[in-house]
Motif scaffolding. Structure first.
Motif, short mmCIF file in Angstrom:
data_model
loop_
_atom_site.label_atom_id
_atom_site.label_comp_id
_atom_site.label_asym_id
_atom_site.label_seq_id
_atom_site.Cartn_x
_atom_site.Cartn_y
_atom_site.Cartn_z
N ASP A 1 0.85 -1.20 0.00
CA ASP A 1 0.00 0.00 0.00
C ASP A 1 0.88 1.25 0.00
OD1 ASP A 1 -3.02 0.98 1.48
OD2 ASP A 1 -1.32 2.32 1.22
N PRO A 2 0.79 2.08 -1.06
CA PRO A 2 1.72 3.22 -1.15
C PRO A 2 1.57 4.23 -0.01
CG PRO A 2 0.12 3.26 -2.96
CD PRO A 2 -0.09 1.97 -2.23
N VAL A 3 0.37 4.41 0.51
CA VAL A 3 0.18 5.37 1.61
C VAL A 3 0.81 4.81 2.89
CG1 VAL A 3 -1.50 6.61 3.00
CG2 VAL A 3 -1.90 6.30 0.55
N ALA A 4 0.59 3.53 3.14
CA ALA A 4 1.18 2.89 4.32
C ALA A 4 2.70 2.93 4.23
CB ALA A 4 0.69 1.45 4.43
N ARG A 5 3.23 2.73 3.05
CA ARG A 5 4.68 2.76 2.86
C ARG A 5 5.24 4.15 3.18
NH1 ARG A 5 6.66 -1.50 -0.38
NH2 ARG A 5 8.17 -0.24 -1.52
N GLN A 6 4.54 5.19 2.71
CA GLN A 6 4.98 6.56 3.00
C GLN A 6 4.98 6.82 4.52
OE1 GLN A 6 5.96 9.42 1.10
NE2 GLN A 6 6.31 7.93 -0.52
N LYS A 7 3.93 6.36 5.18
CA LYS A 7 3.82 6.62 6.64
C LYS A 7 4.97 5.94 7.38
CE LYS A 7 -0.64 8.21 7.37
NZ LYS A 7 -2.01 8.13 7.66
N MET A 8 5.22 4.69 7.04
CA MET A 8 6.29 3.96 7.72
C MET A 8 7.65 4.59 7.39
SD MET A 8 5.08 1.80 9.75
CE MET A 8 6.49 0.78 10.17
N ALA A 9 7.85 4.92 6.11
CA ALA A 9 9.14 5.48 5.72
C ALA A 9 9.39 6.81 6.43
CB ALA A 9 9.21 5.66 4.20
N ASN A 10 8.32 7.57 6.64
CA ASN A 10 8.52 8.84 7.35
C ASN A 10 8.92 8.59 8.80
OD1 ASN A 10 8.53 11.69 6.89
ND2 ASN A 10 6.94 11.79 8.46
N CYS A 11 8.37 7.54 9.39
CA CYS A 11 8.82 7.17 10.74
C CYS A 11 10.31 6.80 10.72
CB CYS A 11 8.02 6.00 11.28
SG CYS A 11 6.32 6.40 11.68
N LEU A 12 10.71 6.11 9.68
CA LEU A 12 12.11 5.71 9.58
C LEU A 12 13.02 6.93 9.46
CD1 LEU A 12 14.00 3.21 9.39
CD2 LEU A 12 13.95 3.52 6.92
N VAL A 13 12.57 7.93 8.67
CA VAL A 13 13.36 9.17 8.55
C VAL A 13 13.59 9.76 9.94
CG1 VAL A 13 13.25 11.58 7.76
CG2 VAL A 13 12.62 9.73 6.19
N GLU A 14 12.52 9.86 10.72
CA GLU A 14 12.65 10.48 12.05
C GLU A 14 13.47 9.60 13.00
OE1 GLU A 14 11.92 13.52 12.55
OE2 GLU A 14 10.93 13.77 10.62
N LEU A 15 13.33 8.29 12.86
CA LEU A 15 14.13 7.39 13.71
C LEU A 15 15.62 7.53 13.40
CD1 LEU A 15 12.03 4.10 13.67
CD2 LEU A 15 12.48 5.58 15.63
N GLN B 1 5.71 8.17 19.39
CA GLN B 1 4.24 8.24 19.31
C GLN B 1 3.77 8.10 17.85
OE1 GLN B 1 1.80 11.94 20.44
NE2 GLN B 1 1.81 10.73 22.31
N ASP B 2 4.46 8.77 16.94
CA ASP B 2 4.10 8.67 15.51
C ASP B 2 4.23 7.24 15.01
OD1 ASP B 2 3.60 11.35 15.43
OD2 ASP B 2 5.42 11.91 14.38
N LEU B 3 5.27 6.55 15.46
CA LEU B 3 5.49 5.17 15.03
C LEU B 3 4.30 4.30 15.42
CD1 LEU B 3 7.45 3.03 13.84
CD2 LEU B 3 8.33 2.73 16.16
N TRP B 4 3.82 4.52 16.65
CA TRP B 4 2.71 3.67 17.11
C TRP B 4 1.36 4.15 16.62
CZ3 TRP B 4 3.19 -1.15 18.10
CH2 TRP B 4 4.48 -1.60 18.41
N GLU B 5 1.28 5.37 16.10
CA GLU B 5 0.09 5.77 15.35
C GLU B 5 0.12 5.11 13.97
OE1 GLU B 5 -0.59 9.98 15.35
OE2 GLU B 5 -0.83 10.02 17.52
N ALA B 6 1.33 5.03 13.40
CA ALA B 6 1.48 4.39 12.09
C ALA B 6 1.06 2.92 12.16
CB ALA B 6 2.92 4.51 11.60
N PHE B 7 1.27 2.30 13.30
CA PHE B 7 0.85 0.90 13.48
C PHE B 7 -0.63 0.74 13.13
CE2 PHE B 7 -1.08 -2.17 16.53
CZ PHE B 7 -0.50 -3.34 16.04
N ASP B 8 -1.46 1.63 13.65
CA ASP B 8 -2.89 1.55 13.34
C ASP B 8 -3.17 1.95 11.89
OD1 ASP B 8 -2.76 1.52 16.23
OD2 ASP B 8 -4.94 1.76 16.17
N ASP B 9 -2.44 2.98 11.42
CA ASP B 9 -2.67 3.43 10.05
C ASP B 9 -2.37 2.34 9.04
OD1 ASP B 9 -3.45 5.98 10.76
OD2 ASP B 9 -1.42 6.78 10.71
N VAL B 10 -1.32 1.58 9.26
CA VAL B 10 -0.94 0.60 8.24
C VAL B 10 -1.70 -0.72 8.40
CG1 VAL B 10 1.34 1.62 7.96
CG2 VAL B 10 1.08 -0.35 9.46
#
Lengths: 390, 375
Positions: free
Chosen positions: A279-293, A329-338
């Protein structure tokens, strides 16, 4: 740029890794292990394991050897943080004592306090709580209302503390108390080291939205505290508190990155399991978490460099807090999003238990509040780093 | 552990910063912005940069360069970004990087000394119109069966109008990508000025029609690896430029809002502004860290290694977002004055907005990160 550790530090890594490999049972690495235990049992297990770690010479990494520490470097502390996370070691049960109280006692404690407090803390014979927040003093710490009245060689303390980590397991509590009647704000406070095992002290658990009870409340009703158990000067408790909180600054970002990066990989695994990894949207959300990590990791290296160079970090710790807490917090919001609707189900399939992940997701709401809320941290960055007017 | 610039690198940054502040202030930038028909390549600035060694940073010493690394080069990029300085610095450095990484000793000897001295302006044409930066779609330029004639269109290309040397990414008759040298004035080469709202640059499409070109070969890298390595350096140097833009925009905004009064108090005392500024400061600081790390990763490794590829993608994604956010906030927090032509906020905003997608947008780099960690 030189992102390596010294040979001596790498040698320390090898020794620590060997010890961890032999001391941590494989089941501790399972995501639901610690939650499967009764709270008291979990605490007991962690307390004993940590005492064995002290006996093996892997506690108080940066503390001077005269206090039972290892006398290590900031780099060794960073390696320690990284390796203990990697090995699935449990978190310390004496975090507030080890992080805040011990270095403060080393800096300004009396000789008796130094000998009576530090060794037993390091061996987990005494578990320390922190008594700062009150129902009316959260972000506004100077609103402390708990009061202590002199009675001979004692203070008699009355009041209430809240959000006390390990309240139900604590032996002693370092507490900010108003000792000058009629004083206001930062004046007239004293830092007291209070024995919790006495009739005047009662601890009650606070059940959190996650269902767990890491925090509690502590009530003081005519609790007695010998005058010699004040840390720092009487009436100068605010100064002691600020010194104490300054020890939050360190190189723990390396350990946090290691932990959160593993959580990222765990969420990715669930994405794959539930067919969401394309899912391209899920991928963007996770990748953005990775950027911040990854930025958190670089920031940790920057902080470690500053510490090694002997620089005062000043208010930079507020930036560190914002970066790690908001990212977590964003990472664990992404959990629900993806994951979508599956994210909220404890057992979306018979063989999948998502409760450890949901516990992290709920816990993530707390990290932007405790230890100085994100809003307080933004004020500090704006006023003390950028110089914007109050 | 030493995650920081050395004192030499800091001194180099200060030298470039002082030179640009002294010789090319915002009035000089404005003169370039307000002359869209001009070549956007002020020679006083260019010669000064050459004198500082700013064009020779990455060129090996045997070709009259300084033989330093990308970490040193990003120092210059940041200062030029902070000064919103016009000129073909980035593209010239990238053309030299292509030669250093993929060129033969003879090709290097023919071009690197002139590029290092600023006598020749270089540029890179890596992307086809509406194509992707990684070349997976629409490379744009193809090579005929002889391997020596190139045709097609590359866009957008920075400063094609003043370039003496073009490094062109093209696909050969067998479908293999590679980097080719095309000289200005070559037969069939034409440049179409495309105009951009970012007045601190000049941009055009490069059109080739059976144009003679020479494959870069005999160096450390070749083919798609060479294209990827140059693109990655473009991403990191652009990220450095964007970080410079972002930091300067934030500093100027904070300075203004410290003094600007409304309702009887400085507007910077309002938490709505403070908290946004604090978040921007954290974001820009993280982007600065990310650029340093990525530059170091390319100095000590190469593209194709996942750790290096992650570092490059993180830096470009973070810097692109930080620059958009900081320059957008600059306009917002200067208020109405920040929206006027007379004010300099639009120099920063437009530079950030134009450069954010170059060498891969934040979204494209995030997709790259997803491919590296999810697939």
């Amino acid at each position: 740029m030189d992102l390596s550790y010294t040979a001596e530090e790498e040698q320390f890594r090898t020794e620590l890794r060997d010890w961890l490999a032999g001391s941590i049972p494989p089941e501790w690495a399972e995501p639901g292990f610690w939650r499967s235990l009764d709270d008291d049992e979990s605490f007991r297990l962690r307390r004993e394991w940590e005492a064995s770690k002290t006996a093996a010479g892997f506690s108080g990494i940066q503390w001077p050897t005269e206090y039972g520490g290892r006398g290590g470097t900031p780099g060794m502390k960073a390696i320690y943080d990284e390796e203990t996370v990697r090995a699935h070691a449990p978190q310390t049960v004496n975090v507030l004592g080890l992080t805040f109280l011990a270095p403060t006692v080393m800096a300004i404690g009396t000789p008796e306090q130094k000998s009576e407090i530090i060794g037993p803390m390091l061996r987990n014979e005494v578990i320390w709580c922190q008594g700062f927040s009150e129902p009316g003093a959260g972000s506004d710490l100077a609103a402390v209302a708990t009061r202590g009245v002199r009675d001979g060689d004692d203070f008699v303390v009355n009041g209430q503390k809240i959000w006390t980590t390990n309240a139900m397991h604590g032996d002693k509590i370092f507490t900010l108390v108003r000792t000058e009647p009629g004083s206001e704000r930062h004046k007239g406070l004293s830092m007291m080291l209070i024995d919790m095992d006495q009739p005047g002290v009662e601890a009650r658990p606070l059940k959190q939205m996650s269902g767990a009870s890491e925090f509690g409340e502590v009530f003081f009703t005519d609790a007695r505290v010998p005058v010699k158990d004040c840390l720092g000067e009487i009436g100068q408790g605010w100064r002691t508190a600020m010194l104490l909180l300054s020890f939050e600054r360190g190189a723990s970002g390396v350990g946090q990155y290691t932990e959160f990066r593993r959580q990222y990989d765990e969420i990715v695994e669930q994405m794959r399991r539930f067919g969401r990894s394309d899912d391209p949207v899920a991928r963007q959300k996770m990748a953005n978490c990775l950027v911040e990590l990854e930025c958190l990791r670089y920031h940790a290296m920057h902080i470690l460099t500053q510490v090694e160079q002997g620089r005062d970090l000043g208010s930079e710790s507020s930036m560190t807090k914002l970066q790690w807490s908001e990212t977590f917090q964003d990472l664990w919001e992404a959990f629900d999003d993806v994951l979508g609707p599956e994210a909220s189900l404890e057992r979306p399939r018979p063989d999948v238990d998502l409760t450890p992940y949901q516990a992290q997701a709920m816990w993530s709401r707390s990290v932007t509040i405790w230890g100085g809320s994100s809003q307080v941290q933004r004020n500090i960055v704006a006023e003390r780093v950028l110089g914007l007017p109050r | 552990m030493f995650f920081a610039l050395t004192s030499d690198q800091q001194a180099f940054a200060a030298t470039v910063r002082e030179f640009v502040a002294d010789r090319f202030d915002l009035d000089a930038v404005r003169a370039v912005v307000e002359d869209p028909d001009g070549d956007g390549h002020p020679l006083t600035l260019w010669k000064g940069l050459a004198d500082q060694g700013a064009l020779a940073v990455l060129v090996p010493e045997e070709h009259d360069g300084l033989g330093l690394g990308l970490l040193d080069a990003q120092v210059v990029a940041r200062e030029l970004g902070a000064a919103v300085a016009p000129g073909p610095w980035t593209t010239t450095v990238l053309a030299a990087e292509a030669l250093r990484l993929a060129g033969s000793p003879a090709q290097q000897a023919a071009w690197l000394p002139a590029l290092a001295a600023g006598e020749t302006v270089g540029t890179v044409a890596l992307r086809g119109e509406a194509g992707s930066w990684d070349g997976r779609s629409g490379r744009g330029i193809t090579v005929d069966a002889s391997g020596e004639r190139l045709s097609g269109t590359a866009s957008p290309v920075d400063y094609p109008g003043v370039a003496g040397l073009f490094v062109v990414a093209a696909t050969d008759a067998e479908g293999a990508p590679g980097l080719y040298l095309v000289e200005a004035g070559a037969q069939g080469l034409s440049v179409r000025d495309q105009r951009t709202y970012d007045g601190t640059a000049r941009v055009g499409a490069v059109e080739l029609a059976d144009t003679p070109g020479e494959l870069l070969s005999g160096g450390t890298l070749s083919g798609g690896e060479a294209v990827g390595a140059v693109t990655a350096r473009g991403a990191v140097l652009t990220a450095a430029d964007l970080v410079g833009v972002a930091r300067e925009a934030l500093t100027r905004t904070v300075d203004y809002d410290r003094d600007r009064k409304q309702f009887g108090v400085p507007v910077g005392s309002f938490q709505a502004i403070k908290h946004t500024m604090a978040d921007l400061h954290v974001g820009v600081t993280m982007a600065e860290h990310a650029v340093l790390f990525a530059a170091h990763a390319l100095d000590s490794g190469e593209t194709g290694d996942p750790a290096t590829d992650i570092a490059v993608a993180v830096a470009k994604a973070k810097a692109s977002d930080a620059a958009w956010a900081a320059t957008g906030a600059m306009i917002q927090f200067f208020g109405g004055i920040g929206f006027t032509w007379e004010h300099e906020a639009h120099f920063f905003y437009k530079r950030a907005r134009r450069r954010a997608p170059l060498f891969g947008s934040a979204d494209e780099h995030r997709e790259r990160l997803a491919a590296l960690t999810i697939d």
